[in-house]
Scaffold this active site. Structure first.
Site, PDB file in Angstrom:
ATOM      1  N   THR A  73       0.847  -1.199   0.000  1.00 58.21           N
ATOM      2  CA  THR A  73       0.000   0.000   0.000  1.00 58.21           C
ATOM      3  C   THR A  73       0.880   1.246   0.000  1.00 58.21           C
ATOM      4  OG1 THR A  73      -1.785  -1.141   1.140  1.00 58.21           O
ATOM      5  CG2 THR A  73      -1.723   1.268   1.358  1.00 58.21           C
ATOM      6  N   SER A 193       4.374  -7.351  -2.538  1.00 59.34           N
ATOM      7  CA  SER A 193       4.174  -7.374  -1.091  1.00 59.34           C
ATOM      8  C   SER A 193       4.765  -8.670  -0.543  1.00 59.34           C
ATOM      9  CB  SER A 193       2.677  -7.314  -0.786  1.00 59.34           C
ATOM     10  OG  SER A 193       2.476  -7.239   0.606  1.00 59.34           O
ATOM     11  N   HIS A 195       3.390 -10.654   1.871  1.00 61.83           N
ATOM     12  CA  HIS A 195       2.562 -11.601   2.628  1.00 61.83           C
ATOM     13  C   HIS A 195       1.480 -12.348   1.859  1.00 61.83           C
ATOM     14  CE1 HIS A 195      -1.087  -8.969   3.369  1.00 61.83           C
ATOM     15  NE2 HIS A 195      -0.250  -8.105   2.844  1.00 61.83           N
ATOM     16  N   CYS A 317     -14.467  -4.155   3.412  1.00 59.27           N
ATOM     17  CA  CYS A 317     -13.642  -3.006   3.747  1.00 59.27           C
ATOM     18  C   CYS A 317     -13.061  -3.222   5.134  1.00 59.27           C
ATOM     19  CB  CYS A 317     -14.443  -1.716   3.652  1.00 59.27           C
ATOM     20  SG  CYS A 317     -15.740  -1.628   4.855  1.00 59.27           S
TER      21      CYS A 317
HETATM   22  N1  PLP Z   1      -2.323  -4.453  -4.305  1.00 61.38           N
HETATM   23  C1  PLP Z   1      -3.087  -5.547  -4.396  1.00 61.38           C
HETATM   24  C2  PLP Z   1      -3.515  -6.048  -5.741  1.00 61.38           C
HETATM   25  C3  PLP Z   1      -3.496  -6.218  -3.242  1.00 61.38           C
HETATM   26  O1  PLP Z   1      -4.272  -7.290  -3.340  1.00 61.38           O
HETATM   27  C4  PLP Z   1      -3.071  -5.712  -1.988  1.00 61.38           C
HETATM   28  C5  PLP Z   1      -3.517  -6.350  -0.736  1.00 61.38           C
HETATM   29  O2  PLP Z   1      -4.552  -6.969  -0.669  1.00 61.38           O
HETATM   30  C6  PLP Z   1      -2.254  -4.582  -1.953  1.00 61.38           C
HETATM   31  C7  PLP Z   1      -1.909  -3.974  -3.138  1.00 61.38           C
HETATM   32  C8  PLP Z   1      -1.778  -4.005  -0.661  1.00 61.38           C
HETATM   33  O3  PLP Z   1      -0.798  -4.860  -0.067  1.00 61.38           O
HETATM   34  P1  PLP Z   1      -0.328  -4.658   1.425  1.00 61.38           P
HETATM   35  O4  PLP Z   1      -1.213  -5.484   2.265  1.00 61.38           O
HETATM   36  O5  PLP Z   1       1.101  -5.144   1.461  1.00 61.38           O
HETATM   37  O6  PLP Z   1      -0.414  -3.227   1.732  1.00 61.38           O
END
Ligand code: PLP
Length: 396
Positions: A73, A193, A195, A317
């Site tokens: 994010t 990411s 995780h 959400c």
């Molecule tokens: N982008 C996508 C396509 C995602 O599915 C997610 C998380 O669900 C993110 C970005 C954000 O990842 P993070 O949890 O590392 O902030």
């Protein structure tokens, strides 16, 4: 309560090898900015992880930089903020970590997707051609988090190049599940990411071409090439580096998961006239976005939860309230049908037995709910809903 976990697109179980790489660091004092021996050793650990991740996606160190952030994010926000002065083109099915920061920017165009969830290339081309902006960014999600649909990145890139735009892809869901080779595709920037396929939460990555001059969002001690100040989360970074080292094996293990996912979809298709979104196009091997005819996903979720399955509706959400999926609506799915869709996202430890149990449970829940059974009253009895008001509306 032990549940069978089918929500790996939200977050996934950590691989044992990743956990084992991280455990020795927990409890220690590691600051990569310290000049003493422990500090230097910590810095070396971070550089090994950086190298592993770049290598795992075929990004040459001479050409690409990698900045560690606290989440994908944050990496996506960093990206979008760096292109605030550009005309930004995003798809109608981006993750909120792209969609929300982009919404604040001066010039943003959302590109349509078709009924399968694939980007409308004609629309992208028209909009790129119309744009008078000197700087353009095209940022398109690589694999969608709700449907698993994988975009034709090379076709998008070709268009992007033709109109001299910079290309970014959010590869958070794709990383570790399908092969990504940044070199073959010549992507300018990419987000991943830790995780989603066996690494830790608390670490995100933005990879970008060295000739792009990015500016930081977070100022301070100047860590991470000055682009992301703050003491590095070395434990999570080491875990992500370990995941990257194992990546080819991890990706291969998803062949078994694809078979499980397909058997689940086939079995449920034999029970009822369900809809599987994106089934006709290339999808992630672990993801299935499916409807239960006429049964709202909040009701399904509660029933599956009580029956021991952790699944999700595409777009819960942060408050846990389920909203109608904007991804499915963008694909032109009827609102009532979109409300009946759930997301099953398998992980590497799921088994054939679990799939069979799920199918049996699906059949039971479907026959119960579609058989005149008053689900709303049942939910009131269990405390999930309040008694209906005078207009007979149930309150969540
Ligand atoms: N982008 C996508 C396509 C995602 O599915 C997610 C998380 O669900 C993110 C970005 C954000 O990842 P993070 O949890 O590392 O902030």
């Amino acid at each position: 309560m032990k549940q069978i976990y089918f929500d790996n697109n939200a977050t996934a179980e950590m691989l044992t090898e990743v956990r084992d790489a991280m455990l020795p660091l927990i409890g220690g004092a590691y600051n990569a900015s310290s000049v003493h021996g422990i500090g230097r050793a910590t810095k070396a650990l971070i550089e090994v992880a950086r190298g592993n991740i770049l290598a795992a996606i075929g990004a040459a160190k001479a050409k690409y930089n990698l900045v560690f952030t606290a989440s994908a994010t944050e990496a996506n926000n960093l990206l979008i903020d760096n292109f605030a002065d550009s005309h930004i083109f995003i798809s109608a099915i981006e993750h909120p970590s792209i969609d929300r920061p982009a919404a604040d920017k001066a010039l943003v165009t959302k590109i349509k997707v078709d009924a399968d969830g694939l980007l409308d290339l004609t629309h992208l081309e028209q909009e790129l051609a119309r744009s008078k902006a000197g700087k353009k960014l095209v940022s398109i999600i690589c694999a969608n988090n709700e449907t698993g649909v994988i975009q034709d990145v090379s076709a998008i890139l070709k268009l992007t190049r033709h109109y001299n735009a910079i290309f970014h892809t959010d590869a958070v869901q794709a990383f570790g599940r399908i092969e990504i080779n940044i070199k073959n595709l010549d992507i300018d920037l990419l987000t991943i990411s830790g995780h989603k396929c066996g690494g830790p939460a608390g670490v995100g990555v933005l990879i970008y071409k060295r000739d792009l001059k990015l500016l930081p969002q977070i100022l301070g001690g100047g860590q991470e090439l000055g682009l992301r100040s703050g003491t590095e989360n070395v434990t999570a970074i080491v875990g992500m580096g370990k995941l990257a080292e194992l990546l080819p094996q991890v990706v291969n293990r998803y062949a078994r998961i694809r078979t499980l996912r397909d058997s689940l979809e086939d079995a449920i298709s034999d029970i009822a006239p369900i809809k599987i979104f994106g089934k006709e196009v290339v999808r992630l091997p672990n993801t299935s976005c499916i409807t239960m005819p006429h049964i709202n996903n909040d009701v399904q979720m509660i029933n599956f939860d009580l029956s021991g399955f952790a699944i999700s509706a595409g777009s819960a959400c942060s408050s846990g309230k389920i909203e109608t999926s904007s991804v499915l609506l963008a694909m032109g799915v009827d609102e009532n049908e979109a409300k009946c869709a759930i997301r099953i996202s398998l992980g590497l430890s799921n088994t054939d037995k679990e799939i069979k149990e799920f199918v049996t449970t699906w059949r039971t829940i479907y026959s119960r709910l579609s058989d005149g059974f008053n689900e709303q009253d049942q939910l009131v009895q269990r405390g999930f809903l309040q008694q209906p008001d005078n207009n007979n509306n149930y309150i969540h």
